[in-house]
Motif scaffolding. Structure first.
Motif, PDB file in Angstrom:
ATOM      1  N   CYS A 157      45.806  40.901   8.754  1.00 12.44           N
ATOM      2  CA  CYS A 157      45.260  40.216   9.717  1.00 12.44           C
ATOM      3  C   CYS A 157      46.125  40.940  11.212  1.00 12.44           C
ATOM      4  N   CYS A 158      45.384  41.731  12.020  1.00  9.27           N
ATOM      5  CA  CYS A 158      46.221  42.533  13.204  1.00  9.27           C
ATOM      6  C   CYS A 158      46.153  42.670  14.354  1.00  9.27           C
ATOM      7  N   THR A 159      47.591  42.680  15.377  1.00  6.82           N
ATOM      8  CA  THR A 159      47.079  42.614  16.495  1.00  6.82           C
ATOM      9  C   THR A 159      46.045  42.998  16.802  1.00  6.82           C
ATOM     10  N   SER A 160      45.937  44.245  16.470  1.00  7.19           N
ATOM     11  CA  SER A 160      44.853  45.163  17.203  1.00  7.19           C
ATOM     12  C   SER A 160      43.483  44.733  16.871  1.00  7.19           C
ATOM     13  N   ASP A 161      43.443  43.903  16.252  1.00  6.20           N
ATOM     14  CA  ASP A 161      42.106  43.000  15.703  1.00  6.20           C
ATOM     15  C   ASP A 161      41.280  42.811  16.543  1.00  6.20           C
ATOM     16  N   ILE A 162      42.124  42.094  17.651  1.00  7.61           N
ATOM     17  CA  ILE A 162      41.871  40.722  19.015  1.00  7.61           C
ATOM     18  C   ILE A 162      42.708  41.053  19.861  1.00  7.61           C
ATOM     19  N   THR A 163      42.074  40.858  20.765  1.00  5.37           N
ATOM     20  CA  THR A 163      42.308  41.286  22.040  1.00  5.37           C
ATOM     21  C   THR A 163      43.902  40.235  22.917  1.00  5.37           C
ATOM     22  N   LEU A 164      44.469  40.029  23.362  1.00  3.83           N
ATOM     23  CA  LEU A 164      45.691  39.054  23.932  1.00  3.83           C
ATOM     24  C   LEU A 164      45.554  37.780  24.232  1.00  3.83           C
ATOM     25  N   ALA A 165      43.628  37.377  25.433  1.00  6.49           N
ATOM     26  CA  ALA A 165      43.404  36.150  25.277  1.00  6.49           C
ATOM     27  C   ALA A 165      43.257  35.403  23.532  1.00  6.49           C
ATOM     28  N   GLU A 166      42.872  36.536  22.814  1.00  6.37           N
ATOM     29  CA  GLU A 166      42.843  35.885  21.089  1.00  6.37           C
ATOM     30  C   GLU A 166      44.560  35.134  20.450  1.00  6.37           C
ATOM     31  N   PHE A 167      44.981  36.536  20.909  1.00  9.34           N
ATOM     32  CA  PHE A 167      46.489  36.208  20.350  1.00  9.34           C
ATOM     33  C   PHE A 167      46.804  34.679  20.924  1.00  9.34           C
ATOM     34  N   LYS A 168      46.767  34.301  22.705  1.00  8.93           N
ATOM     35  CA  LYS A 168      47.952  33.852  22.398  1.00  8.93           C
ATOM     36  C   LYS A 168      47.249  32.578  21.987  1.00  8.93           C
ATOM     37  N   LEU A 169      46.000  32.232  21.922  1.00 13.20           N
ATOM     38  CA  LEU A 169      45.419  31.406  20.674  1.00 13.20           C
ATOM     39  C   LEU A 169      46.343  30.609  19.619  1.00 13.20           C
ATOM     40  N   LEU A 170      47.134  31.988  19.205  1.00 14.79           N
ATOM     41  CA  LEU A 170      47.641  31.944  17.878  1.00 14.79           C
ATOM     42  C   LEU A 170      48.795  30.718  17.918  1.00 14.79           C
ATOM     43  N   GLN A 171      49.322  30.010  16.392  1.00 10.08           N
ATOM     44  CA  GLN A 171      50.343  29.709  16.621  1.00 10.08           C
ATOM     45  C   GLN A 171      51.322  30.460  15.273  1.00 10.08           C
ATOM     46  N   GLY A 172      52.874  30.553  15.549  1.00 13.93           N
ATOM     47  CA  GLY A 172      53.182  31.092  14.713  1.00 13.93           C
ATOM     48  C   GLY A 172      53.641  30.100  13.523  1.00 13.93           C
ATOM     49  N   LYS A 173      53.812  30.931  12.288  1.00 14.47           N
ATOM     50  CA  LYS A 173      54.604  29.966  11.151  1.00 14.47           C
ATOM     51  C   LYS A 173      55.322  30.453  10.310  1.00 14.47           C
ATOM     52  N   MET A 174      56.284  30.456   9.451  1.00 11.02           N
ATOM     53  CA  MET A 174      56.832  30.407   9.098  1.00 11.02           C
ATOM     54  C   MET A 174      56.496  32.029   7.971  1.00 11.02           C
ATOM     55  N   ASP A 175      57.378  33.149   7.764  1.00  6.37           N
ATOM     56  CA  ASP A 175      55.875  33.599   7.413  1.00  6.37           C
ATOM     57  C   ASP A 175      56.402  33.982   5.590  1.00  6.37           C
ATOM     58  N   ALA A 176      55.194  33.778   5.144  1.00  8.85           N
ATOM     59  CA  ALA A 176      55.329  33.753   3.769  1.00  8.85           C
ATOM     60  C   ALA A 176      53.384  33.262   3.408  1.00  8.85           C
ATOM     61  N   SER A 177      53.525  34.109   1.812  1.00 14.99           N
ATOM     62  CA  SER A 177      52.149  33.533   1.918  1.00 14.99           C
ATOM     63  C   SER A 177      52.554  33.913   0.416  1.00 14.99           C
ATOM     64  N   ASN A 178      51.001  32.735  -0.126  1.00 16.22           N
ATOM     65  CA  ASN A 178      51.065  32.409  -2.163  1.00 16.22           C
ATOM     66  C   ASN A 178      49.584  33.712  -1.983  1.00 16.22           C
ATOM     67  N   PRO A 179      50.237  34.524  -3.046  1.00 19.67           N
ATOM     68  CA  PRO A 179      50.154  35.580  -4.172  1.00 19.67           C
ATOM     69  C   PRO A 179      48.676  34.749  -5.120  1.00 19.67           C
TER      70      PRO A 179
END
Length: 418
Positions: A157-179
C-alpha cells in the motif's frame, strides 16, 4: 503525599517511559527527560573511565543537543513518523528530528519511511475503502496440505495510491507485519518483542509541512530525507525527480525556516547535487546517505572499492556523509576502533553522521546488522555506549540517529557535546 499517590503521579508524568525515577530524574526547571534507560545502560557498563564519566553528576539538568537526532522520532516505542513520536524525541532532548519525505497521489508531501510501507506502518488495511486502493491488497499466507507455508502473507500500500485527504484518515502503528498471517488482524499484530505497542493507541500521521511547523514549535532542527520513489518517475507522466526534490525545499522556504536549521538528506547523490546547484543555501549542508555497502565488491576497509572516492565526493560539493554504524568501526586487538572508511572520510574533510542507534533487540547475541563489523565483541546492551564513545571521541561524528534519542542525549550532555 502517600506512596500510592506518588507512584500514580510518576506513572502519569512518565508518558512514553520518560519517568523521573531515582537517579534518572532531570533537575528542576529542565524540560529534558531521558527516562531510566541511559542510567540502566551506564550501570551495566564494565568499570572504567567511561563508566565514571557517564555516572558523574547524574542528577544535573540535561540540555537539548544537536548530537542527538530523532530517527523517525522515537520509534523504538512510538509509531514512526507520527506527531507522538516526534514529541517524544523532543522531550528526550533530540536537537534534530527526521521526516522521511514521500508523496501522495495528488503530489502532496508526507512523512513516511517508504512510499509503499502503509500496510506495515498504518491501519490502512483496516479501512476497506482505502485498502481496496492498495497497489496490492492483502493476500493471506498460503499453506500446503501438511501445514507448511508455501507463500507468505503480503500487501503493498503506497502513499501514491491515495490522496492527501485519504492519507490523513490513517493512524500510524508500530512498523511490523506477520508473514504467516491468514487474516489482516494477524498480519498487523507483529510488533517485535523488543519494541512495544504501549504507545500505539494514537499515531497521528503528518504531512511534511506539518512536521516543519511542529519541529519549529518544539525548538528542533530538521533533517528531511527525500525518499526514493517506489513508482516510476516522472510520476503520472510529468512529475519529475527534480520537481520532487525542489518541492521539499520549497516547503521550508514557505515556512520561513533558516537553511542552517535544515539538513536535507538523500541516498541519491544526484539529489544532493541538485540541491547544491539549485538551492545552495540548503545544499551546502545536505547529507549524502551512503548505502554503497550494497554495491558488488564494496569493502568499507578498502578505498579502492569505493566509487566515488571520499575526495571525489568533496569535489562534488558534499560536506556531510552518513553511513550505518558498522561502517565506521572495526575491531583491532579486541577493541573497537575507527574503520578505514571513517579515517578516509575525515581525512577528506567530510563531517560524519551515523545511523541508527537503539535499533536492535538485545545485544547479548552480537547486535545483528547494525553491529556486524564488531559483532564478535558485543556482548550486552551497555556495549552500545562503548560504540557511541568511539564514534564521538575517535571517529568524531557530529551526530547520531537514534530510535530512542534519550540515550544519545544523556551521553552527549555528559561528554559536553552540543
Amino acid at each position: 503525599m502517600s506512596f500510592r499517590k506518588l507512584a500514580n503521579y510518576a506513572l502519569v508524568a512518565g508518558m512514553a517511559g520518560l519517568m523521573l525515577v531515582g537517579s534518572g530524574c532531570a533537575a528542576k526547571n529542565s524540560g529534558i527527560q531521558v527516562g531510566p534507560r541511559p542510567y540502566y545502560l551506564v550501570n551495566d557498563l564494565d568499570d572504567g573511565k567511561l563508566k565514571t564519566e557517564l555516572k558523574k553528576e547524574q542528577d544535573a539538568p540535561l540540555q537539548r543537543t544537536d548530537f542527538s537526532i530523532g530517527h523517525r522520532g522515537a520509534c523504538m516505542q512510538f509509531p514512526e513518523h507520527t506527531k507522538e513520536s516526534y514529541e517524544a524525541a523532543a522531550r528526550m532532548g533530540a536537537g534534530i528530528c527526521e521526516c522521511d519525505v514521500t508523496f501522495t497521489k495528488d503530489r502532496e508531501l508526507v512523512c513516511r519511511h517508504s512510499q509503499c510501507d502503509l500496510a506495515t506502518t498504518t491501519n490502512i488495511l483496516l479501512i476497506p475503502e482505502l485498502a481496496a486502493k492498495c497497489t496490492q491488497p492483502f493476500q493471506p499466507a498460503e499453506y500446503d496440505a501438511d501445514g507448511k507455508m508455501i507463500k507468505p502473507a503480503y500487501a503493498k500500500c503506497c502513499t501514491s495510491d491515495i490522496t492527501l485527504a485519504e492519507f490523513k484518515l490513517l493512524q500510524g502503528k508500530m512498523d511490523a507485519s506477520n508473514p504467516k498471517a491468514r487474516t489482516v488482524a494477524e498480519f498487523l499484530d507483529a510488533t517485535p518483542s523488543w519494541r512495544t505497542d504501549r504507545y500505539s493507541g494514537t499515531g497521528t500521521v503528518m504531512t511534511h509541512a506539518e512536521s516543519i511547523e511542529l519541529f519549529k514549535k518544539l525548538g528542533m532542527k530538521m533533517t528531511p530525507e527525500l525518499k526514493e520513489p517506489s513508482v516510476a518517475m516522472p510520476f503520472q507522466g510529468d512529475y519529475t525527480q527534480q520537481q520532487y526534490a525542489q518541492q521539499m525545499i520549497d516547503e521550508y522556504k514557505a515556512a520561513g525556516v533558516d537553511p542552517k536549521n535544515v539538513f536535507a538528506q538523500s541516498f541519491s547523490l544526484d539529489d544532493v547535487k541538485y540541491w547544491l546547484k539549485n538551492a545552495p543555501a540548503f545544499g551546502k549542508q545536505a547529507v549524502f546517505l551512503d548505502d554503497r555497502y550494497d554495491d558488488k565488491g564494496f569493502d568499507y576497509q578498502n578505498p579502492a572499492t569505493w566509487s566515488p572516492s571520499m575526495k571525489e565526493l568533496v569535489a562534488d560539493g558534499v560536506r556531510i556523509i552518513a553511513p550505518p554504524l558498522w561502517m565506521l568501526v572495526t575491531v583491532e586487538n579486541g577493541k573497537m576502533v575507527p574503520s578505514v572508511y571513517a579515517k578516509e572520510a575525515k581525512a577528506a574533510g567530510l563531517d560524519i553522521i551515523a545511523w541508527s542507534f537503539e535499533r536492535s533487540g538485545l545485544l547479548k547475541n552480537g547486535g545483528g546488522w547494525y553491529y556486524q563489523s564488531i559483532n564478535d565483541i558485543v556482548t550486552k546492551d551497555a556495549d552500545t555506549l562503548v560504540l557511541l564513545n568511539v564514534l564521538a571521541e575517535d571517529v568524531g561524528v557530529i551526530g547520531v540517529f537514534s530510535d530512542w534519542p534519550g540515550t544519545v542525549t544523556y551521553f552527549a550532555n555528559k561528554k559536553g557535546l552540543k
